[in-house]
Design a protein around this motif. Structure first.
Motif, PDB file in Angstrom:
ATOM      1  N   HIS A  84      10.913  10.193  -3.260  1.00 12.68           N
ATOM      2  CA  HIS A  84      10.973  10.714  -1.902  1.00 12.68           C
ATOM      3  C   HIS A  84      11.840  11.962  -1.878  1.00 12.68           C
ATOM      4  CE1 HIS A  84      11.951  10.954   2.416  1.00 12.68           C
ATOM      5  NE2 HIS A  84      10.836  10.256   2.604  1.00 12.68           N
ATOM      6  N   ASN A 104       4.082  11.356  -7.655  1.00 15.07           N
ATOM      7  CA  ASN A 104       3.401  10.681  -6.543  1.00 15.07           C
ATOM      8  C   ASN A 104       1.885  10.829  -6.584  1.00 15.07           C
ATOM      9  OD1 ASN A 104       6.045  10.271  -5.816  1.00 15.07           O
ATOM     10  ND2 ASN A 104       5.848  11.097  -3.757  1.00 15.07           N
ATOM     11  N   GLY A 131       1.045   4.144  -0.325  1.00 15.56           N
ATOM     12  CA  GLY A 131       1.031   5.212   0.660  1.00 15.56           C
ATOM     13  C   GLY A 131       2.341   5.235   1.428  1.00 15.56           C
ATOM     14  N   SER A 132       2.255   5.531   2.719  1.00 15.58           N
ATOM     15  CA  SER A 132       3.447   5.682   3.548  1.00 15.58           C
ATOM     16  C   SER A 132       2.990   5.790   4.991  1.00 15.58           C
ATOM     17  CB  SER A 132       4.193   6.960   3.130  1.00 15.58           C
ATOM     18  OG  SER A 132       5.124   7.374   4.098  1.00 15.58           O
ATOM     19  N   THR A 135       1.193   8.839   5.394  1.00 10.50           N
ATOM     20  CA  THR A 135      -0.229   8.962   5.100  1.00 10.50           C
ATOM     21  C   THR A 135      -0.990   9.267   6.390  1.00 10.50           C
ATOM     22  OG1 THR A 135      -0.008   7.383   3.280  1.00 10.50           O
ATOM     23  CG2 THR A 135      -2.229   7.744   4.128  1.00 10.50           C
ATOM     24  N   LYS A 149       1.631  11.833   0.124  1.00  9.90           N
ATOM     25  CA  LYS A 149       1.156  10.563   0.655  1.00  9.90           C
ATOM     26  C   LYS A 149      -0.151  10.724   1.436  1.00  9.90           C
ATOM     27  CE  LYS A 149       4.211   8.114  -1.317  1.00  9.90           C
ATOM     28  NZ  LYS A 149       3.832   7.210  -2.418  1.00  9.90           N
ATOM     29  N   CYS A 174       0.869   1.166   3.419  1.00 12.04           N
ATOM     30  CA  CYS A 174       1.527   2.306   4.041  1.00 12.04           C
ATOM     31  C   CYS A 174       2.814   1.855   4.739  1.00 12.04           C
ATOM     32  CB  CYS A 174       0.587   2.980   5.035  1.00 12.04           C
ATOM     33  SG  CYS A 174      -0.923   3.609   4.273  1.00 12.04           S
TER      34      CYS A 174
END
Length: 249
Positions: A84, A104, A131-132, A135, A149, A174
């Protein structure tokens, strides 16, 4: 036990969400391999560790081959490894940009690409990508992380379509803001760059979640386990939020 004798590969499973998932699946009978550059602590024994830097295609290939040589198959993959960065575009160095993309995006891509032939030969497999909430949505001071992402979301959907004929499911977890070493490192970086108090950053992260708190790794691990399992046998190409309600605002 739901994952009894299932062979599972998790990248980046030494800490955070990867570790929590490794522990969850091991408790449920899974044969879990942790591909990470950092070896777990001596007293952290669940699963088998293989040192692997996902920035290195050959290391990924060799690591997966070692799993198959020992277990003859790979049933499930959680492509979790990632980093991150709290930074605007102007605050992001070229080296930071390259590293985020290499880990990533490229790390995920190469891991999935190398595992697919094994699953195709088996005519079955389950893959979950990391993901996140990003995303789906943008956040301040997160341009490059969000870029990576967003790419993972598209990779999930296209790969799910391509490999559905082989009975290989591909879904994406996510998470929102989760209490992990990755988050703590990012907060420290953001606080240093912007000369703000870390405690204030954490408080703001808590208050913007509809549930009033950030998440715990074990909560995400439970969702990942569901996505990997046959309980969701008709799900593929899904981007699944686990974010305390953040993106529904």
């Amino acid at each position: 036990m739901k994952f009894k004798d299932k062979v599972v590969v998790i990248t980046g499973a030494t800490t955070g969400i990867g570790k929590a998932t490794r522990e969850y699946l091991t408790r449920e009978g899974g044969i879990v391999f942790n591909l990470d550059i950092q070896k777990p602590a001596v007293d952290d024994t669940p699963g088998e560790f293989i040192r692997c830097d996902v920035r290195n295609k050959q290391e990924i290939k060799d690591s997966l081959a070692a799993v198959v040589a020992k277990e003859n198959r790979i049933d499930m993959l959680f492509a979790n490894a990632g980093i991150h960065l709290f930074a605007t575009m102007e605050q992001t160095s070229d080296d930071e940009l390259d590293n985020l993309i290499d880990i990533n995006i490229k790390g995920t891509f190469h891991t999935v690409r190398e595992v697919l032939p094994y699953m195709k030969a088996q005519r079955k497999g389950s893959i979950v990508l990391m993901g996140s909430d990003q995303t789906f949505t943008g956040k301040a001071s997160s341009s490059v992380y969000g870029l990576t992402k967003g790419a993972i979301g598209q990779l999930t959907k296209s790969t799910a379509i391509d490999y559905a004929p082989f009975n290989i499911r591909v879904n994406c977890i996510c998470p929102g803001t989760i209490d992990t070493p990755l988050l703590h490192k990012a907060v420290t970086h953001f606080s240093t760059v912007n000369s703000v108090d870390e405690a204030g950053v954490y408080e703001s992260m808590n208050t913007i979640q509809p549930l009033g708190r950030i998440g715990q790794p074990e909560e995400i691990a439970a969702v990942v386990a569901f996505l990997l399992s046959d309980d969701n046998s008709f799900m593929t190409g899904s981007l699944v939020s686990a974010d305390g309600g953040y993106i529904c605002q």
